[in-house]
Design a protein around this motif. Structure first.
Motif, PDB file in Angstrom:
ATOM      1  N   ASN A 171     -46.805  12.407 -51.615  1.00  0.00           N
ATOM      2  CA  ASN A 171     -46.607  13.732 -51.036  1.00  0.00           C
ATOM      3  C   ASN A 171     -45.627  13.705 -49.867  1.00  0.00           C
ATOM      4  O   ASN A 171     -45.565  14.644 -49.068  1.00  0.00           O
ATOM      5  CB  ASN A 171     -47.939  14.325 -50.574  1.00  0.00           C
ATOM      6  N   GLY A 172     -44.859  12.605 -49.746  1.00  0.00           N
ATOM      7  CA  GLY A 172     -43.855  12.507 -48.702  1.00  0.00           C
ATOM      8  C   GLY A 172     -44.401  12.204 -47.319  1.00  0.00           C
ATOM      9  O   GLY A 172     -43.664  12.279 -46.325  1.00  0.00           O
ATOM     10  N   ASN A 173     -45.674  11.822 -47.207  1.00  0.00           N
ATOM     11  CA  ASN A 173     -46.302  11.568 -45.913  1.00  0.00           C
ATOM     12  C   ASN A 173     -46.162  10.096 -45.510  1.00  0.00           C
ATOM     13  O   ASN A 173     -46.079   9.208 -46.364  1.00  0.00           O
ATOM     14  CB  ASN A 173     -47.783  11.935 -45.961  1.00  0.00           C
ATOM     15  N   PHE A 174     -46.190   9.839 -44.208  1.00  0.00           N
ATOM     16  CA  PHE A 174     -46.156   8.461 -43.719  1.00  0.00           C
ATOM     17  C   PHE A 174     -46.865   8.368 -42.378  1.00  0.00           C
ATOM     18  O   PHE A 174     -47.041   9.363 -41.665  1.00  0.00           O
ATOM     19  CB  PHE A 174     -44.709   7.957 -43.579  1.00  0.00           C
ATOM     20  N   GLU A 175     -47.270   7.133 -42.030  1.00  0.00           N
ATOM     21  CA  GLU A 175     -47.794   6.793 -40.714  1.00  0.00           C
ATOM     22  C   GLU A 175     -47.226   5.440 -40.317  1.00  0.00           C
ATOM     23  O   GLU A 175     -47.142   4.532 -41.147  1.00  0.00           O
ATOM     24  CB  GLU A 175     -49.326   6.710 -40.719  1.00  0.00           C
ATOM     25  N   ILE A 176     -46.813   5.297 -39.058  1.00  0.00           N
ATOM     26  CA  ILE A 176     -46.284   4.024 -38.581  1.00  0.00           C
ATOM     27  C   ILE A 176     -46.675   3.835 -37.123  1.00  0.00           C
ATOM     28  O   ILE A 176     -46.700   4.795 -36.336  1.00  0.00           O
ATOM     29  CB  ILE A 176     -44.750   3.942 -38.763  1.00  0.00           C
ATOM     30  N   THR A 177     -47.006   2.603 -36.763  1.00  0.00           N
ATOM     31  CA  THR A 177     -47.343   2.258 -35.385  1.00  0.00           C
ATOM     32  C   THR A 177     -46.161   1.545 -34.756  1.00  0.00           C
ATOM     33  O   THR A 177     -45.680   0.530 -35.281  1.00  0.00           O
ATOM     34  CB  THR A 177     -48.585   1.348 -35.336  1.00  0.00           C
ATOM     35  N   SER A 178     -45.693   2.066 -33.636  1.00  0.00           N
ATOM     36  CA  SER A 178     -44.546   1.477 -32.960  1.00  0.00           C
ATOM     37  C   SER A 178     -44.583   1.886 -31.493  1.00  0.00           C
ATOM     38  O   SER A 178     -45.414   2.703 -31.074  1.00  0.00           O
ATOM     39  CB  SER A 178     -43.241   1.943 -33.625  1.00  0.00           C
ATOM     40  N   ALA A 179     -43.656   1.320 -30.721  1.00  0.00           N
ATOM     41  CA  ALA A 179     -43.610   1.632 -29.291  1.00  0.00           C
ATOM     42  C   ALA A 179     -42.876   2.937 -29.043  1.00  0.00           C
ATOM     43  O   ALA A 179     -41.940   3.297 -29.768  1.00  0.00           O
ATOM     44  CB  ALA A 179     -42.918   0.494 -28.541  1.00  0.00           C
ATOM     45  N   ILE A 180     -43.303   3.661 -28.014  1.00  0.00           N
ATOM     46  CA  ILE A 180     -42.584   4.865 -27.608  1.00  0.00           C
ATOM     47  C   ILE A 180     -41.173   4.462 -27.195  1.00  0.00           C
ATOM     48  O   ILE A 180     -40.969   3.507 -26.450  1.00  0.00           O
ATOM     49  CB  ILE A 180     -43.309   5.569 -26.446  1.00  0.00           C
ATOM     50  N   GLY A 181     -40.198   5.178 -27.701  1.00  0.00           N
ATOM     51  CA  GLY A 181     -38.806   4.838 -27.439  1.00  0.00           C
ATOM     52  C   GLY A 181     -38.175   4.017 -28.544  1.00  0.00           C
ATOM     53  O   GLY A 181     -36.949   3.855 -28.577  1.00  0.00           O
ATOM     54  N   ALA A 182     -38.990   3.488 -29.484  1.00  0.00           N
ATOM     55  CA  ALA A 182     -38.447   2.728 -30.614  1.00  0.00           C
ATOM     56  C   ALA A 182     -37.699   3.676 -31.550  1.00  0.00           C
ATOM     57  O   ALA A 182     -37.989   4.870 -31.628  1.00  0.00           O
ATOM     58  CB  ALA A 182     -39.564   2.020 -31.362  1.00  0.00           C
ATOM     59  N   VAL A 183     -36.724   3.127 -32.253  1.00  0.00           N
ATOM     60  CA  VAL A 183     -35.910   3.912 -33.171  1.00  0.00           C
ATOM     61  C   VAL A 183     -36.345   3.620 -34.608  1.00  0.00           C
ATOM     62  O   VAL A 183     -36.439   2.455 -35.007  1.00  0.00           O
ATOM     63  CB  VAL A 183     -34.409   3.590 -32.993  1.00  0.00           C
ATOM     64  N   LEU A 184     -36.597   4.680 -35.367  1.00  0.00           N
ATOM     65  CA  LEU A 184     -36.962   4.548 -36.772  1.00  0.00           C
ATOM     66  C   LEU A 184     -35.740   4.816 -37.641  1.00  0.00           C
ATOM     67  O   LEU A 184     -35.039   5.817 -37.438  1.00  0.00           O
ATOM     68  CB  LEU A 184     -38.083   5.526 -37.138  1.00  0.00           C
ATOM     69  N   GLU A 185     -35.494   3.929 -38.593  1.00  0.00           N
ATOM     70  CA  GLU A 185     -34.419   4.113 -39.560  1.00  0.00           C
ATOM     71  C   GLU A 185     -35.017   4.637 -40.864  1.00  0.00           C
ATOM     72  O   GLU A 185     -35.953   4.042 -41.403  1.00  0.00           O
ATOM     73  CB  GLU A 185     -33.692   2.799 -39.821  1.00  0.00           C
ATOM     74  N   ILE A 186     -34.495   5.744 -41.360  1.00  0.00           N
ATOM     75  CA  ILE A 186     -35.005   6.378 -42.578  1.00  0.00           C
ATOM     76  C   ILE A 186     -33.930   6.267 -43.653  1.00  0.00           C
ATOM     77  O   ILE A 186     -32.792   6.714 -43.455  1.00  0.00           O
ATOM     78  CB  ILE A 186     -35.364   7.862 -42.319  1.00  0.00           C
ATOM     79  N   SER A 187     -34.279   5.670 -44.804  1.00  0.00           N
ATOM     80  CA  SER A 187     -33.290   5.463 -45.870  1.00  0.00           C
ATOM     81  C   SER A 187     -33.925   5.685 -47.231  1.00  0.00           C
ATOM     82  O   SER A 187     -35.106   5.404 -47.445  1.00  0.00           O
ATOM     83  CB  SER A 187     -32.705   4.052 -45.794  1.00  0.00           C
ATOM     84  N   TYR A 188     -33.096   6.196 -48.146  1.00  0.00           N
ATOM     85  CA  TYR A 188     -33.530   6.440 -49.522  1.00  0.00           C
ATOM     86  C   TYR A 188     -32.287   6.538 -50.399  1.00  0.00           C
ATOM     87  O   TYR A 188     -31.257   7.095 -49.974  1.00  0.00           O
ATOM     88  CB  TYR A 188     -34.351   7.737 -49.604  1.00  0.00           C
ATOM     89  N   ILE A 189     -32.371   6.005 -51.596  1.00  0.00           N
ATOM     90  CA  ILE A 189     -31.231   5.990 -52.508  1.00  0.00           C
ATOM     91  C   ILE A 189     -30.707   7.403 -52.740  1.00  0.00           C
ATOM     92  O   ILE A 189     -31.462   8.312 -53.074  1.00  0.00           O
ATOM     93  CB  ILE A 189     -31.630   5.350 -53.857  1.00  0.00           C
ATOM     94  N   GLY A 190     -29.399   7.571 -52.539  1.00  0.00           N
ATOM     95  CA  GLY A 190     -28.767   8.860 -52.788  1.00  0.00           C
ATOM     96  C   GLY A 190     -28.771   9.800 -51.602  1.00  0.00           C
ATOM     97  O   GLY A 190     -28.279  10.931 -51.708  1.00  0.00           O
TER      98      GLY A 190
END
Length: 773
Positions: free
Chosen positions: A52-71
């Motif tokens: 359903n396109g949902n996600f959860e991730i644990t990381s530090a405040i200020g960290a940068v998330l890279e989002i990638s998908y084919i196309g």
């Protein structure tokens, strides 16, 4: 002053060191995108969006998330104080036009009740996300099963009378299936809902092998998970119209959007289907396999805060259709029921054709009301979830019982189920630890009144009239621990305390018994390379016992719970830049008290008995090959040998004990010896707005022994079916042409020792029009 400056200098470091678990959704044009990679920049900490396109991730405040998908264009998002992130992807035309052939995107599943790619899940799993469901034309579990090795589902006798076989384990008629059937995380207690019409889905998957540690009783052969699409934050509407032979009419509407932006969302899905039928009762000159079904489903989701989310779902199904149209052999001239029964030809269509010719027109109906309430409260490191559900199914059947052209024997049946479930689950939210876990508790109450009557000429008598009640209390836990970067150990345990009560209204008797059951599961997986996963599993499965309507020479008053110990080793591989995927497994199951359904010959009383010992050995593999940018070749095969090793004895309470050891070393009845599917799939873009999707599937079902003596007279040879679908998409309009059983193969979904056969559906063709706005 120096201290103040020092503190100010340290503040960014302190802020960055603060870890935070954030959640969000990734979508494109308002539709969720499953399988999107979200990785903390510069680290290996990452997750993938679910179906359903949902996600959860644990990381530090200020960290940068890279989002990638084919196309799609890569994006970067910085984690701030907000605990929720919504990401809208943009297509990358340059990447789409690249001549380099892209590999398969990972299909996301939830077989272990956690979102993960099926390629990294150490289980035998087959899954289709929303796009795959649509392109393969999956609209019920039966045609999904045709695409899965060692899985078969069919319906016979009446609406809701299903027969599911998984890895050599058949369903008990009018009783429990050998799988847990789960919709939106809720276990559905009534197996009559297995073959309901499916639409507006985000995921359908099957995980094989005993899954009792995760799903509880009756998951002795695996679990089937179905997840609906969730309500969306943007307005979306879709209208579907369809027509096919047999005057098959389809109409549907899906509407989703926000009642209050980012806070309250809704989704309304409805579908109507009407099919006049293709099989004819030769005596009455009427179509008998007619079907009419209306489904209405409503969902509401409330994001009450960044930590608290609630959703409520309600669904109503109203089905009507033909019943009891078993075929018989027309070569028998007399109309004596028992003589005809001895004279029937065997079910192999090459050796003779049974026909449907009865004096009584059978029909059946089923109504279902289902609702659930899902509450989720997320803390920084854990999530507490409460799932409450209620399900009410009412079924009614009337029809012929002698299945010939004289007014002699008829039948009637009502079979209802009311069930209430309450589950509490506590799960780990952290994604950056070696240890993952979930704990929970479960309560279920089921009430099943069952009434069956037979008619002889003008006289009616009750065969069974009882109310069965089942109550279950359970606690469970499941744990994963990464021993090394490549080696992961998993263990689960579930304790069920079951109570069964039977109130026999016909004979004025009551019975009760209790069973306490432990269902363990252990697993070891080794990620030898990035693209090769090896795993070994042990699991113990349990299917609940119960009581029969009465004592007969075939069965006693009660039948025992069924247990299996299953051992499995498997592998999952991808190569050629993910253009070739090969998954496989080998398994062995040792059964105690395997359950078997039977009907007495004198008054047609149904019941169950147990074989002392049985074994199952088999294997399966699944391949996907992306030959070019426009062609995929899909192939899977499953083989199973299910045998009775020690029959034992039954019926002793009747005073006439039956020796079941006569069936030692015989193949288990109702089980296809093998199955396969060969598929071709193609996606051809003509321009930015127009694409053509093609799907062809040629699936085969192996030899089936219809009774435990393995008599050649009651054995079906293998058969194959050819299905196809073509869809043209132009902007928001889709036009599909589809066909099932294109070669019009005659085959049987059920065949009895009395010689009655249940014919499969002949060739069907049609078209479907969809408009989204």
């Amino acid at each position: 002053m120096k201290k103040l400056l020092f503190i100010l200098m340290l503040m960014p470091i302190v802020i960055l060191a603060q870890e935070k678990t954030v959640s969000g959704t990734v979508n494109f044009n308002g539709e969720p995108l499953p399988g999107v990679n979200i990785v903390e920049k510069g680290t290996t900490n990452g997750v993938t969006t679910d179906f359903n396109g949902n996600f959860e991730i644990t990381s530090a405040i200020g960290a940068v998330l890279e989002i990638s998908y084919i196309g799609f264009k890569k994006q970067e998002v910085t984690i701030g104080e907000n605990a929720s992130i919504n990401i809208v992807m943009e297509e990358d035309a340059q990447q789409l036009d690249n001549v380099v052939v892209q590999g398969f995107a990972g299909v996301m599943g939830k077989s272990r009740k956690r979102t993960a790619s099926i390629q990294t899940t150490p289980e035998s799993v087959t899954a289709f996300n929303s796009d795959g469901i649509e392109k393969a034309g999956i609209n019920n579990v039966a045609n999904f099963a045709n695409l899965v090795p060692n899985l078969k589902l069919s319906e016979s006798q009446a609406i809701g009378v299903n027969s599911l076989v998984i890895r050599g384990i058949p369903q008990i008629r009018n009783s429990d299936a050998p799988v847990a059937f789960v919709i939106d995380g809720v276990t559905i207690a009534d197996p009559s809902l297995l073959n309901q019409e499916l639409f507006d889905l985000a995921l359908i998957e099957v995980v094989k092998g005993p899954q009792g540690a995760l799903y509880g009783k009756n998951a002795i052969g695996g679990a089937i998970n179905i997840y609906s699409k969730e309500p969306t934050n943007t307005m979306q509407n879709k209208v579907t119209l369809g027509y096919g032979n047999g005057n098959a009419i389809t109409g549907g509407l899906v509407s989703s959007g926000a009642v209050k932006k980012d806070k309250i969302f809704y989704r309304l899905s409805t579908q109507y289907k009407n099919f006049d039928g293709l099989l004819t009762n030769e005596f009455l000159d009427k179509k008998v396999d007619f079907r009419k079904e209306f489904t209405l489903r409503g969902q509401m989701m409330f994001k009450l805060s960044s930590q608290f989310k609630a959703s409520v779902t309600a669904q109503y199904i109203d089905s009507k259709g033909g019943a009891t149209y078993y075929s018989t052999n027309p070569s028998s001239a007399d109309n004596d029921f028992f003589a005809v029964g001895l004279d029937y030809l065997n079910p192999n269509p090459d050796k003779g054709d049974n026909v449907i010719s009865q004096d009584t027109f059978g029909d059946s109906e089923m109504q279902n009301f289902y609702t659930n309430l899902n509450l989720e409260y997320s803390l920084e490191n854990v999530k507490l979830q409460s799932i409450t559900s209620y399900n009410n199914v009412k079924r009614k059947t009337v029809g012929d019982l002698d299945f010939i052209e004289v007014f002699w024997l008829d039948q009637g049946e009502t079979n209802d189920t009311k069930s209430f479930n309450q589950e509490l689950r506590l799960t780990n939210r952290r994604t950056d630890t070696k240890f993952d876990w979930s704990l929970g508790g479960f309560y279920q109450n089921i009430e099943r009144p069952f009434f069956q009557s037979d008619y002889f000429l003008s006289d009616e008598w009750a065969v069974t009239d009882y109310v069965a009640t089942f109550k279950t209390l359970a606690v469970f836990g499941f744990f994963d621990y990464k021993l090394t970067d490549k080696l992961t150990a998993s263990a689960g345990l579930r304790f069920d305390s079951d109570r069964f009560d039977l109130d026999d209204l016909l004979n004025g008797q009551t019975n009760e018994k209790k069973e306490n059951v432990l269902q363990p599961k252990v697993s070891l997986s080794y990620q030898s390379t990035e693209n090769v996963l090896l795993y070994a599993n042990y699991g113990r499965g349990y299917r609940a016992g119960g009581f029969n309507p009465k004592v007969t020479p075939l069965f006693n008053r009660d039948f025992k719970g069924e247990f299996s110990d299953n051992y499995e080793v498997g592998f999952k591989t991808s190569s050629w830049n993910n253009r070739f995927i090969l998954n496989g497994s080998v398994f062995f199951s040792d059964f105690t008290n395997r359950q078997q359904f039977a009907i007495t010959g004198d008054d047609f009383t149904p019941g169950n008995f147990n074989y002392d010992k049985s074994t199952i050995v088999g294997f399966e593999f699944d391949t996907k090959t992306r030959v070019s940018k426009y062609l995929d070749i899909l192939f899977n095969y499953g083989f199973v040998k299910s045998k009775i090793t020690e029959g034992g004895f039954t019926g002793g309470e009747s005073g006439t004990e039956r020796d079941l050891n006569q069936f030692n070393d015989k193949n288990t009845s109702l089980v296809p010896q093998n199955n396969f599917n060969l598929g071709l799939a193609s996606n051809i873009p003509f321009n930015e707005k127009t694409t053509l999707d093609l799907s062809v599937n040629y699936n085969g079902t192996g030899k089936i022994y219809w009774e435990d003596s393995n008599s050649a007279d009651y054995t079906s040879d293998a058969y194959q079916l050819l299905d196809a679908q073509a869809t043209v998409s132009i902007n928001k309009i889709k036009l599909s042409l589809w066909a099932r059983n294109i070669l019009d193969k005659k085959y049987y979904l059920e065949y009895s020792e009395s010689g009655f056969g249940w014919l499969g559906t002949p060739a069907t063709v049609g078209t479907t029009f969809t408009f989204s706005f």
